[in-house]
Design a protein around this motif. Structure first.
Motif, mmCIF file in Angstrom:
data_model
loop_
_atom_site.group_PDB
_atom_site.id
_atom_site.type_symbol
_atom_site.label_atom_id
_atom_site.label_comp_id
_atom_site.label_asym_id
_atom_site.label_seq_id
_atom_site.Cartn_x
_atom_site.Cartn_y
_atom_site.Cartn_z
ATOM 1 N N GLY A 94 72.087 53.070 33.798
ATOM 2 C CA GLY A 94 70.822 53.394 34.059
ATOM 3 C C GLY A 94 70.355 54.919 33.283
ATOM 4 O O GLY A 94 69.393 54.685 32.847
ATOM 5 N N PRO A 95 71.301 55.783 33.271
ATOM 6 C CA PRO A 95 70.747 56.729 32.354
ATOM 7 C C PRO A 95 70.670 56.605 30.973
ATOM 8 O O PRO A 95 69.814 57.146 30.333
ATOM 9 C CB PRO A 95 72.022 57.995 32.547
ATOM 10 C CG PRO A 95 72.686 57.577 34.021
ATOM 11 C CD PRO A 95 72.334 56.094 34.090
ATOM 12 N N ARG A 96 71.571 55.661 30.683
ATOM 13 C CA ARG A 96 71.616 55.087 28.950
ATOM 14 C C ARG A 96 70.065 54.448 28.950
ATOM 15 O O ARG A 96 69.413 54.938 27.825
ATOM 16 C CB ARG A 96 72.427 54.351 28.720
ATOM 17 C CG ARG A 96 72.407 53.910 27.228
ATOM 18 C CD ARG A 96 73.261 52.483 26.871
ATOM 19 N NE ARG A 96 72.839 51.417 27.359
ATOM 20 C CZ ARG A 96 71.704 50.843 26.699
ATOM 21 N NH1 ARG A 96 71.325 51.300 25.459
ATOM 22 N NH2 ARG A 96 71.156 49.586 27.430
ATOM 23 N N LEU A 97 69.733 53.705 29.779
ATOM 24 C CA LEU A 97 68.387 53.214 29.404
ATOM 25 C C LEU A 97 67.238 53.946 29.821
ATOM 26 O O LEU A 97 66.156 53.909 28.991
ATOM 27 C CB LEU A 97 68.229 51.841 30.836
ATOM 28 C CG LEU A 97 68.902 50.822 30.666
ATOM 29 C CD1 LEU A 97 69.103 49.931 31.793
ATOM 30 C CD2 LEU A 97 68.536 49.873 29.326
ATOM 31 N N GLN A 102 62.995 56.952 26.921
ATOM 32 C CA GLN A 102 62.373 58.472 26.372
ATOM 33 C C GLN A 102 62.371 58.228 24.708
ATOM 34 O O GLN A 102 61.347 58.765 24.140
ATOM 35 C CB GLN A 102 63.179 59.392 26.883
ATOM 36 C CG GLN A 102 62.966 59.952 28.320
ATOM 37 C CD GLN A 102 64.177 60.578 28.866
ATOM 38 O OE1 GLN A 102 65.226 60.958 28.490
ATOM 39 N NE2 GLN A 102 63.641 60.948 30.284
ATOM 40 N N ALA A 103 63.203 57.697 24.179
ATOM 41 C CA ALA A 103 63.425 57.719 22.793
ATOM 42 C C ALA A 103 62.319 56.683 22.216
ATOM 43 O O ALA A 103 61.575 57.003 21.284
ATOM 44 C CB ALA A 103 64.820 57.361 22.083
ATOM 45 N N ILE A 104 62.149 55.591 22.743
ATOM 46 C CA ILE A 104 61.079 54.645 22.522
ATOM 47 C C ILE A 104 59.884 55.193 22.547
ATOM 48 O O ILE A 104 58.810 55.230 21.669
ATOM 49 C CB ILE A 104 61.270 53.375 23.337
ATOM 50 C CG1 ILE A 104 62.463 52.487 22.742
ATOM 51 C CG2 ILE A 104 59.856 52.599 23.039
ATOM 52 C CD1 ILE A 104 62.851 51.558 23.633
ATOM 53 N N ASP A 105 59.533 56.051 23.643
ATOM 54 C CA ASP A 105 58.158 56.717 23.850
ATOM 55 C C ASP A 105 57.959 57.811 22.694
ATOM 56 O O ASP A 105 56.727 57.760 22.297
ATOM 57 C CB ASP A 105 58.285 57.445 25.097
ATOM 58 C CG ASP A 105 56.996 58.230 25.333
ATOM 59 O OD1 ASP A 105 55.978 57.687 25.473
ATOM 60 O OD2 ASP A 105 56.953 59.370 25.526
ATOM 61 N N LEU A 106 58.839 58.474 22.326
ATOM 62 C CA LEU A 106 58.754 59.297 21.130
ATOM 63 C C LEU A 106 58.687 58.608 19.745
ATOM 64 O O LEU A 106 57.431 58.999 19.200
ATOM 65 C CB LEU A 106 59.913 60.287 20.832
ATOM 66 C CG LEU A 106 60.452 61.109 21.979
ATOM 67 C CD1 LEU A 106 61.779 61.853 21.723
ATOM 68 C CD2 LEU A 106 59.219 62.406 22.081
ATOM 69 N N VAL A 107 59.186 57.482 19.742
ATOM 70 C CA VAL A 107 58.875 56.539 18.444
ATOM 71 C C VAL A 107 57.435 56.141 18.437
ATOM 72 O O VAL A 107 56.599 55.962 17.395
ATOM 73 C CB VAL A 107 60.099 55.493 18.125
ATOM 74 C CG1 VAL A 107 59.877 54.619 16.958
ATOM 75 C CG2 VAL A 107 61.342 56.542 17.850
#
Length: 129
Positions: A94-97, A102-107
């Motif tokens: 869960g936390p990994r996803l 969040q990283a996908i959002d930044l990219v």
């Protein structure tokens, strides 16, 4: 170049050489392999980022639902230690996803042209007493 906290290590900073190529490669690793078959996603990283965001959000929801029901759904089919191991896997996944989302959002934001600037915290300029 500044990248915000949570920026994936595998992706070069925006505006650096080949940064969009590194972003596309990383995004393709974040989604099911079948996504590689769509030329439009390889040609348009913003579209790939959008689809990756939807996919990962759905995975987060599935992990939450799976966690909520795992003990009841599996108790008659697995020994208690195995059920606990499944729950532990959900607690890790869960936390990994969420971090991945969040990283996908930044990219995606960078692919859309947003530039990030380091913010100075107001309390960082205080002098010690």
């Amino acid at each position: 170049m500044y990248v915000p906290p949570g920026w994936p290590q595998e992706v070069r900073p925006p505006d650096s050489p080949d940064w969009e190529t590194s972003a596309s490669a990383w995004l393709l690793d974040a989604v099911p392999p079948d996504y590689r078959a769509y030329a439009v996603l390889r040609r348009h990283p913003v579209a790939l980022a959008r689809m990756a965001a939807h996919h990962v959000r759905a995975s987060i929801q599935a992990a939450r639902e799976g966690y909520r029901g795992a003990a009841v759904d599996l108790k008659d089919h697995l020994p208690p230690h195995a059920v606990e191991a499944v729950l532990k896997a959900y607690r890790s996944e869960g936390p990994r996803l969420v971090r991945l989302a969040q990283a996908i959002d930044l990219v995606e934001r960078a692919l859309r042209g947003e530039r990030f600037a380091e913010r100075i915290r107001p309390d960082s300029h205080r002098r010690p007493m």
